[in-house]
Design an enzyme around this catalytic site. Sequence first.
Site, PDB file in Angstrom:
ATOM      1  N   SER A  67      43.839  41.406  36.824  1.00 41.21           N
ATOM      2  CA  SER A  67      42.486  40.897  37.074  1.00 41.21           C
ATOM      3  C   SER A  67      42.323  40.218  38.434  1.00 41.21           C
ATOM      4  O   SER A  67      41.199  40.032  38.888  1.00 41.21           O
ATOM      5  CB  SER A  67      42.056  39.929  35.971  1.00 41.21           C
ATOM      6  N   LYS A 104      41.940  32.708  37.554  1.00 37.89           N
ATOM      7  CA  LYS A 104      40.710  33.267  38.106  1.00 37.89           C
ATOM      8  C   LYS A 104      40.241  32.396  39.280  1.00 37.89           C
ATOM      9  O   LYS A 104      40.665  31.263  39.442  1.00 37.89           O
ATOM     10  CB  LYS A 104      39.585  33.305  37.062  1.00 37.89           C
TER      11      LYS A 104
END
Length: 146
Positions: A67, A104
């Site tokens: 990701s 993230k």
Amino acid sequence: MILHKSNALTFFTPNPIKGLGAPFFDTGISAGFPSPAEDFKEQRLSLDKELVKNKEATFFARVSGQSMIGAGLDDNDLLVIDRSLEPSHNKIAVCFLDGEFTVKRLKVNTDGVWLKPENPNYPIIKITAENDFIIWGIVTNVIKKV
């Protein structure tokens, strides 16, 4: 020593190496044309001193997944995480979200907080009051195998 393993990250505590460090030649390495021979000045380099600014608040975690590939964080990379740093907009953070750890990019503005992956195949996550959410630490460095 492994502290915790989740689907996205495996956490480790740093184990400082005692000693002089590895040899370090402070001459710069050309990525273009080779430079003429220079006098090499050998020093000792400690990766602990380079990567760990706050020993008590620093942890390592191994990335699992894709990701964050756009930010240069690949599967099996080793993250250096400092829990003493203040989270802020655009920092890469390790977060605990609804029972799982994830890494993230933080997007923070007056409308709220989002966790933004750096891969278009993954959705942006808006944090709401219903989420069990903690910003666990800020990524300061990534160690890669080549």
